[in-house]
Design a protein around this motif. Structure first.
Motif, short mmCIF file in Angstrom:
data_model
loop_
_atom_site.label_atom_id
_atom_site.label_comp_id
_atom_site.label_asym_id
_atom_site.label_seq_id
_atom_site.Cartn_x
_atom_site.Cartn_y
_atom_site.Cartn_z
N SER A 145 0.83 -1.21 0.00
CA SER A 145 0.00 0.00 0.00
C SER A 145 0.87 1.27 0.00
N ASN A 146 2.12 1.16 0.46
CA ASN A 146 3.03 2.28 0.44
C ASN A 146 3.89 2.30 -0.84
N SER A 147 3.61 1.42 -1.71
CA SER A 147 4.40 1.36 -2.95
C SER A 147 3.56 1.82 -4.12
N GLU A 148 4.28 2.23 -5.15
CA GLU A 148 3.58 2.62 -6.37
C GLU A 148 3.29 1.38 -7.20
N ILE A 149 2.43 1.55 -8.13
CA ILE A 149 1.99 0.39 -8.91
C ILE A 149 3.15 -0.23 -9.66
N LYS A 150 3.98 0.63 -10.18
CA LYS A 150 5.09 0.11 -10.97
C LYS A 150 6.10 -0.65 -10.11
N GLU A 151 6.01 -0.41 -8.78
CA GLU A 151 6.93 -1.12 -7.88
C GLU A 151 6.33 -2.44 -7.37
N PHE A 152 5.08 -2.69 -7.77
CA PHE A 152 4.39 -3.87 -7.23
C PHE A 152 5.17 -5.16 -7.45
N ASN A 153 5.60 -5.36 -8.68
CA ASN A 153 6.27 -6.63 -9.03
C ASN A 153 7.54 -6.87 -8.22
N PHE A 222 -7.27 -13.58 0.67
CA PHE A 222 -7.66 -12.45 -0.20
C PHE A 222 -7.64 -11.19 0.68
N GLN A 223 -6.63 -10.35 0.45
CA GLN A 223 -6.44 -9.16 1.31
C GLN A 223 -6.62 -7.90 0.44
N PRO A 224 -7.68 -7.07 0.68
CA PRO A 224 -7.80 -5.83 -0.07
C PRO A 224 -6.90 -4.74 0.55
N TYR A 225 -6.36 -3.91 -0.28
CA TYR A 225 -5.59 -2.77 0.25
C TYR A 225 -5.72 -1.60 -0.74
N ILE A 226 -5.38 -0.41 -0.23
CA ILE A 226 -5.52 0.82 -1.03
C ILE A 226 -4.10 1.31 -1.36
N SER A 227 -3.91 1.67 -2.57
CA SER A 227 -2.61 2.21 -2.99
C SER A 227 -2.86 3.48 -3.81
N ILE A 228 -1.92 4.41 -3.79
CA ILE A 228 -2.10 5.68 -4.51
C ILE A 228 -1.36 5.60 -5.82
#
Lengths: 696, 173
Positions: A145-153, A222-228
């Motif tokens: 949740s503290n990471s950007e989408i591009k850092e997900f992988n 299954f864990q939902p989380y919010i990311s910016i």
């Protein structure tokens, strides 16, 4: 019976073997085949029971009918059955008890609780693992949740490696895959959540455990989380799939499988007990029924020779010496049977000899009887006790009653048939001393019987033989001969001087009557008449004697007897005499001496007329008939009849005051000369019936 | 005629067995044409207590769904014009406390048995291809426990249990 029993034994044993084998094979026992086998066994038990019931019923019927050997068979069957049934029942109850307890022991409480505990351990372990994965999921989602989408992988790869996660995937709300990290080739389709999972995940967290077809347990979160992303908040789902270590997974599943099997077995506990009990019961019934069948068979087999022996004995007692018993082996019974057969053979042989002797004796007796019955003498044989042993027909005929009815009875019994036999009885009774022969003459019913008594045998076994001969004819012939001689002499000595006497008397009357006075003339005339008449009478008598004594010189010719009778009847025209001739035929020819036969008829008519009752009409009926071999004439009158005690046909025998007694004697003589016979008997009401019998 | 009598006897003898389970109102013909008949049916099933216990203990149950369409003959045996069988499996894993429902390679999982029953009682659909002449036809749908696939120990019974027959539906097409 033997084949039936063998078949039953083989079938039941086969069925039992199959049934028992099937119990040890779970695949088989649970199948429909087992049930079918059970039913066949039951049916066989029922059939065997019916068969035995019939046999026992038959045995009881035999006992009721008192068939030989049936009681012994019943006793043996009962004994054998008790001997077998008691231990079998004990064995059965022990087995049932043992089986029931064994089955119960399978479902021991400790076993069940151990299995449940094992399962609980598995569940708890999985729970712990699930919580561990949940914690890891929360930690990873916090980092993401503290990471950007591009850092997900890269973040996901680092974290999964750090937390030793098997698979991890990030998807957005549209289920687009944002990042994937996997130790193995991930099956995306299987990892992607379904609608239900997402709904549950939206509550904050969703975790589940799943088992694959390959029996691998996975934990899924299954864990939902919010990311910016670009200053915009976006919702993502972290899906973690953690594979349970295979050893743990297999162990847990193994416990579960055993638990399942145990529970399944628990459900079949009662069924198992029932099936084993039924199987054991079938075995018990089959064993009992087969044992009873064998008891029946062997009992019958054991008692059969005795029954056969008894039947054979009864048969021999009835006289059937041909009865033979089949060989019964080499044991004691077999020896008894062989001895019995030897005995019957000897008995049969002895019986045959006896029968032969009996036939010979019978033949001899018949032969003797034939001789005795055809003898011209009557014979009566008395035993030493004077009982009648034997009597021929002629003896009965001569004595006038049936002696055969008195056979075996005392000879004195004949006195009941007439006092005239007293002389014979006296002769027998007096003859106690030893003698060779005694003779008695008995006048009986116009007959003269010669009774001759002789003895046969020695000592106490002396039999008396009475010979009875009818000597009437001989006596009559002797008497006739004597009378003929007398007649001849009379005729010769008397007839010659009669004519000179008659002529002299007539000459005296003729010569001296004129010389006498009238009174004396009358006296002389009466005297001479008397002399002449008396001489005529003497002449007549002498003529009759002459006729009687004349030797037979027959001059035979064929004459019609009917015509002859009518001619004679015309000569007898008297007011007090009525003669009727009865003949079906007008012509009955017979070859005879006409003159002599005419004399016979005249004499008989005269005799009947002279025998008439005073002042009565003399009625004479002459019946004439011809048979195949004889001519029979009956002269029936209504006169005074004849005296039964005298023989009217003997010479000089008469019941009339004026008769010479030669009329009927001449008739008899003429008839005898014609080889005929004459009899006389009284009629029922009055008169006599003279019957002449001419044979031709 | 003999066949007719035999058939009548068979019908009478089996009538009482299935009568209680037969329902005529649970099959609805959605669409009917020369090529196919589309049918919707409801099992309307209530789980038997004994069967519920068996499933709860983790014993796997296999169900055999048989769909038969027969053309009725008055004086002879009926002709089977359509027949389809399907294997259905219900599993419970006590380890993970989950119920599974398997149908034609599809797997459904449930946390509660009641959920599974509700799932079963949902409308089910069936398409009969090439029904030919549709007169005098009877559709029979039966759901029956497949005894042969039960655990062997559960097959040990001299009497067939009541729960073996789940449902039998019948409808005149």
């Amino acid at each position: 019976m033997r084949y039936l029993l063998t078949s039953a034994l083989v079938i039941s044993l086969s069925l039992l073997v199959i049934l028992i084998r099937s119990l040890s094979n779970s695949d088989f026992i649970s199948s429909e085949t087992f049930q079918l086998l059970l039913k066949i066994n039951l049916a066989f038990v029922v059939l065997l029971f019916i068969f035995i019931a019939l046999q026992v019923y038959r045995l009881f019927k035999e006992v009721k009918k008192e068939v030989t050997g049936s009681r012994l068979t019943l006793r043996l069957v009962i004994s054998y059955s008790i001997m077998i049934i008691v231990p079998l029942m004990v064995l059965y109850f022990v087995s049932v008890n043992f089986l029931t307890k064994s089955i119960e022991s399978w479902f021991n409480v400790r076993v069940e609780s151990a299995l449940e505990s094992g399962l609980n351990i598995g569940q708890k372990t999985l729970d712990i693992l699930r919580k561990d994965v949940e914690l890891k999921s929360r930690s990873i989602s916090y980092s993401l949740s503290n990471s950007e989408i591009k850092e997900f992988n890269p973040v996901l790869s680092d974290l999964t490696e750090k937390f030793d996660i098997y698979d991890a995937m990030i998807i957005d709300e549209e289920s687009r895959i944002m990042a994937i990290s996997s130790k193995d080739n991930i099956d995306i389709d299987s990892v992607l959540p379904d609608e239900q999972d997402l709904i549950l995940a939206n509550t904050g967290f969703h975790g589940k455990i799943d088992i694959t077809q390959e029996n691998i347990i996975f934990l899924k979160t299954f864990q939902p989380y919010i990311s910016i992303d670009d200053k915009i908040q976006k919702k993502f789902y972290l899906i973690i799939t953690q594979k349970i270590p295979e050893s743990l997974s297999q162990a847990a599943l193994s416990v579960e499988s055993v638990f399942e099997d145990y529970q399944a077995l628990t459900f079949s506990r009662n069924s198992l007990k029932v099936i084993y009990q039924i199987t054991l019961s079938i075995i018990l019934f089959l064993a009992i029924l087969l044992s009873i069948s064998l008891a029946l068979y062997f009992s019958r087999r054991f008692t059969m020779p005795l029954s056969i022996l008894s039947e054979a004995t009864q048969s021999i007692a009835k006289g059937n010496f041909k009865k033979k018993i089949p060989d019964q082996g080499k044991d004691e019974l077999g020896m008894l049977v062989r001895s019995f057969n030897t005995m019957t053979t000897k008995l049969e042989s002895a019986n045959k000899t006896l029968e032969l002797n009996r036939q010979r004796i019978e033949s001899s007796r018949n032969f003797l009887e034939g001789i005795i019955n055809n003898m011209s003498s009557g014979i009566i044989v008395l035993d030493p006790k004077s009982n009648i042993r034997l009597a021929n027909k002629l003896a009965s005929r001569l004595l006038g009653f049936n002696l055969e009815l008195l056979i075996g009875q005392r000879f004195n019994q004949i006195l009941e048939h007439g006092v005239q036999f007293e002389e014979i009885v006296t002769l027998i009774n007096k003859s106690k001393d030893s003698y060779k022969e005694k003779v008695l003459t008995l006048k009986f019913k116009r007959r003269i019987l010669s009774i001759q008594l002789t003895e046969q045998g020695t000592g106490k076994n002396k039999n008396k033989i009475i010979l009875i001969d009818d000597i009437s004819e001989i006596t009559a012939a002797q008497r006739n001969e004597a009378w003929s001689e007398v007649a001849r002499r009379l005729a010769h000595e008397i007839k010659n001087p009669l004519t000179p006497i008659q002529l002299s008397a007539e000459r005296i009357d003729h010569k001296f009557s004129k010389q006498l006075e009238k009174k004396d003339q009358t006296i002389l005339s009466d005297i001479t008449k008397t002399i002449v008449n008396q001489v005529d009478a003497i002449k007549k008598m002498v003529n009759e004697f002459t006729e009687y004594s004349r030797s037979p010189e027959l001059t035979k010719s064929e004459i019609n007897l009917v015509d002859l009778l009518y001619e004679l009847v015309n000569l007898f025209q008297k007011e007090d005499l009525k003669i009727m001739i009865s003949s079906r035929s007008k012509k009955i020819n017979f070859s005879c001496d006409e003159i002599k036969i005419r004399q016979v008829f005249v004499n008989l008519i005269n005799n009947a007329y002279e025998a008439k009752k005073e002042d009565n009409l003399c009625e004479i009926e002459i019946r004439l008939r011809k048979t195949k071999n004889a001519v029979i004439l009956n002269f029936i009158d209504n006169g005074s009849g004849v005296n039964d005690d005298i023989n009217i046909f003997e010479p000089y025998v008469t019941t009339k005051k004026t008769g010479t007694g030669l009329g009927l004697a001449v008739v008899k003589k003429i008839i005898d000369e014609h080889d005929g016979s004459i009899t006389i008997k009284n009629n029922k009401i009055s008169g006599a019936n003279v019957e002449i019998h001419f044979s031709y | 005629m003999m066949v007719y009598i035999l058939k009548s006897l068979v019908k009478i003898s089996f009538a009482w067995i299935v009568f209680s389970n037969i329902s005529y109102a649970d099959i609805i013909v959605d669409e009917k044409n020369l090529d196919s008949i589309k049918i919707k049916y409801f099992l309307d099933y209530e789980l038997d207590n004994d069967l519920k216990k068996i499933i709860d203990k983790g014993i796997t149950i296999q169900i055999l769904e048989t769909i038969i369409v027969k053309r009725k003959n008055k004086y002879f045996f009926d002709n089977v014009v359509f027949k389809k069988t399907k294997n259905i499996k219900i599993e419970y894993h006590p380890l993970i406390k989950k119920f599974y429902f398997f149908e034609e390679n599809e797997k459904f999982s449930f946390a509660e048995l009641n959920e599974l029953v509700i799932f079963i009682n949902k409308p089910r659909y069936l398409t009969i291809e090439n029904p030919q002449d549709s007169k005098n036809k009877v559709l029979t749908i039966t759901w029956e426990i497949d005894q042969k696939n039960l655990p062997k120990s559960l097959q040990l019974s001299l009497k067939k249990p009541n729960w073996m027959m789940i449902k039998s539906l019948r409808h005149n097409l």
